[in-house]
Design a protein around this motif. Structure first.
Motif, PDB file in Angstrom:
ATOM      1  N   GLU A   1       0.335  -6.950  -4.339  1.00  0.00           N
ATOM      2  CA  GLU A   1      -0.737  -7.143  -3.700  1.00  0.00           C
ATOM      3  C   GLU A   1      -1.864  -6.177  -4.307  1.00  0.00           C
ATOM      4  O   GLU A   1      -3.099  -6.516  -4.799  1.00  0.00           O
ATOM      5  CB  GLU A   1      -1.040  -7.003  -2.143  1.00  0.00           C
ATOM      6  CG  GLU A   1      -2.110  -7.650  -1.674  1.00  0.00           C
ATOM      7  CD  GLU A   1      -2.468  -8.963  -1.894  1.00  0.00           C
ATOM      8  OE1 GLU A   1      -3.506  -9.274  -2.023  1.00  0.00           O
ATOM      9  OE2 GLU A   1      -1.480  -9.788  -2.171  1.00  0.00           O
ATOM     10  N   ARG A   2      -1.575  -4.807  -4.489  1.00  0.00           N
ATOM     11  CA  ARG A   2      -2.377  -3.618  -5.096  1.00  0.00           C
ATOM     12  C   ARG A   2      -2.689  -4.128  -6.686  1.00  0.00           C
ATOM     13  O   ARG A   2      -3.884  -4.063  -7.077  1.00  0.00           O
ATOM     14  CB  ARG A   2      -1.785  -2.548  -5.075  1.00  0.00           C
ATOM     15  CG  ARG A   2      -1.990  -1.793  -3.789  1.00  0.00           C
ATOM     16  CD  ARG A   2      -1.566  -0.500  -3.715  1.00  0.00           C
ATOM     17  NE  ARG A   2      -0.506  -0.315  -2.956  1.00  0.00           N
ATOM     18  CZ  ARG A   2       0.546   0.300  -3.143  1.00  0.00           C
ATOM     19  NH1 ARG A   2       0.756   1.129  -4.114  1.00  0.00           N
ATOM     20  NH2 ARG A   2       1.591   0.315  -2.359  1.00  0.00           N
ATOM     21  N   LEU A   3      -1.703  -4.464  -7.260  1.00  0.00           N
ATOM     22  CA  LEU A   3      -1.995  -4.967  -8.731  1.00  0.00           C
ATOM     23  C   LEU A   3      -2.945  -6.042  -8.847  1.00  0.00           C
ATOM     24  O   LEU A   3      -3.707  -6.385  -9.977  1.00  0.00           O
ATOM     25  CB  LEU A   3      -0.637  -5.105  -9.448  1.00  0.00           C
ATOM     26  CG  LEU A   3       0.453  -4.335  -9.439  1.00  0.00           C
ATOM     27  CD1 LEU A   3       1.907  -4.671  -9.963  1.00  0.00           C
ATOM     28  CD2 LEU A   3      -0.020  -3.241 -10.900  1.00  0.00           C
ATOM     29  N   ARG A   4      -2.802  -7.142  -8.060  1.00  0.00           N
ATOM     30  CA  ARG A   4      -3.602  -8.395  -7.952  1.00  0.00           C
ATOM     31  C   ARG A   4      -5.029  -7.907  -7.656  1.00  0.00           C
ATOM     32  O   ARG A   4      -5.985  -8.450  -8.365  1.00  0.00           O
ATOM     33  CB  ARG A   4      -3.061  -9.403  -7.069  1.00  0.00           C
ATOM     34  CG  ARG A   4      -1.972 -10.020  -7.430  1.00  0.00           C
ATOM     35  CD  ARG A   4      -1.481 -11.226  -6.391  1.00  0.00           C
ATOM     36  NE  ARG A   4      -0.535 -11.905  -6.809  1.00  0.00           N
ATOM     37  CZ  ARG A   4       0.393 -12.380  -5.828  1.00  0.00           C
ATOM     38  NH1 ARG A   4       0.208 -12.566  -4.557  1.00  0.00           N
ATOM     39  NH2 ARG A   4       1.560 -13.202  -6.133  1.00  0.00           N
ATOM     40  N   LYS A   5      -5.046  -7.113  -6.697  1.00  0.00           N
ATOM     41  CA  LYS A   5      -6.524  -6.727  -6.523  1.00  0.00           C
ATOM     42  C   LYS A   5      -7.261  -5.904  -7.671  1.00  0.00           C
ATOM     43  O   LYS A   5      -8.421  -6.005  -7.775  1.00  0.00           O
ATOM     44  CB  LYS A   5      -6.742  -5.857  -5.088  1.00  0.00           C
ATOM     45  CG  LYS A   5      -6.378  -6.583  -3.915  1.00  0.00           C
ATOM     46  CD  LYS A   5      -6.398  -5.609  -2.797  1.00  0.00           C
ATOM     47  CE  LYS A   5      -6.210  -6.492  -1.388  1.00  0.00           C
ATOM     48  NZ  LYS A   5      -6.110  -5.889  -0.390  1.00  0.00           N
ATOM     49  N   ALA A   6      -6.240  -4.931  -8.199  1.00  0.00           N
ATOM     50  CA  ALA A   6      -6.666  -4.105  -9.493  1.00  0.00           C
ATOM     51  C   ALA A   6      -7.306  -5.175 -10.487  1.00  0.00           C
ATOM     52  O   ALA A   6      -8.112  -4.742 -11.448  1.00  0.00           O
ATOM     53  CB  ALA A   6      -5.674  -3.087  -9.611  1.00  0.00           C
ATOM     54  N   ARG A   7      -6.702  -6.193 -11.223  1.00  0.00           N
ATOM     55  CA  ARG A   7      -7.039  -7.075 -11.981  1.00  0.00           C
ATOM     56  C   ARG A   7      -8.584  -7.640 -11.646  1.00  0.00           C
ATOM     57  O   ARG A   7      -9.200  -8.001 -12.759  1.00  0.00           O
ATOM     58  CB  ARG A   7      -6.108  -8.257 -11.832  1.00  0.00           C
ATOM     59  CG  ARG A   7      -4.985  -7.923 -12.564  1.00  0.00           C
ATOM     60  CD  ARG A   7      -4.083  -9.334 -12.462  1.00  0.00           C
ATOM     61  NE  ARG A   7      -3.041  -9.128 -13.196  1.00  0.00           N
ATOM     62  CZ  ARG A   7      -2.025 -10.134 -13.138  1.00  0.00           C
ATOM     63  NH1 ARG A   7      -2.182 -11.467 -12.905  1.00  0.00           N
ATOM     64  NH2 ARG A   7      -0.819 -10.053 -13.659  1.00  0.00           N
TER      65      ARG A   7
END
Length: 122
Positions: free
Chosen positions: A115-121
């Motif tokens: 979820e953090r990686l998705r938000k960072a994109r």
């Protein structure tokens, strides 16, 4: 490959046509010869057709003879290894009841990191 068509006296033909076929690709078809078993396994001379064919066959490098056969044998071996590996995995899983339990694919920590990686994109 060859098979004899003439009997040896009362004994008949020691190698029947179906057992003379080694199961090689069609380029190695079994050729029936008008010979008996003895004249095939011990040719009269080095000028006999069967002697010359077998001499030339043995002299050829294997890679030129049947490259597809080597690949097919390797594939069959790999298929057998994989099949036995899958059977072992299934038996271990059944023994430990892993297949009957519904386990989450991702644990909470992995889910949060994704979820953090998705938000960072974004």
């Amino acid at each position: 490959m060859f098979t004899e068509t003439q009997p040896i006296g009362r004994k008949g033909t020691p190698v029947k046509p179906d057992s003379a076929d080694p199961g090689l690709p069609p380029s190695f078809a079994v050729i029936p010869l008008d010979e008996d078993h003895l004249s095939m396994v011990k040719p009269d001379s080095k000028s006999a057709d069967i002697y010359r064919y077998l001499r030339d066959f043995v002299k050829r490098p294997p890679a030129q003879e049947a490259p597809g056969l080597v690949l097919q044998q390797t594939f069959e071996s790999m298929k057998t290894d994989l099949s036995s590996g899958f059977q072992r995995i299934e038996s271990i899983a059944k023994a430990s009841n892993v297949l009957t339990q519904s386990l989450p694919i991702l644990d909470d920590a992995a889910r949060k990191q994704i979820e953090r990686l998705r938000k960072a994109r974004c």
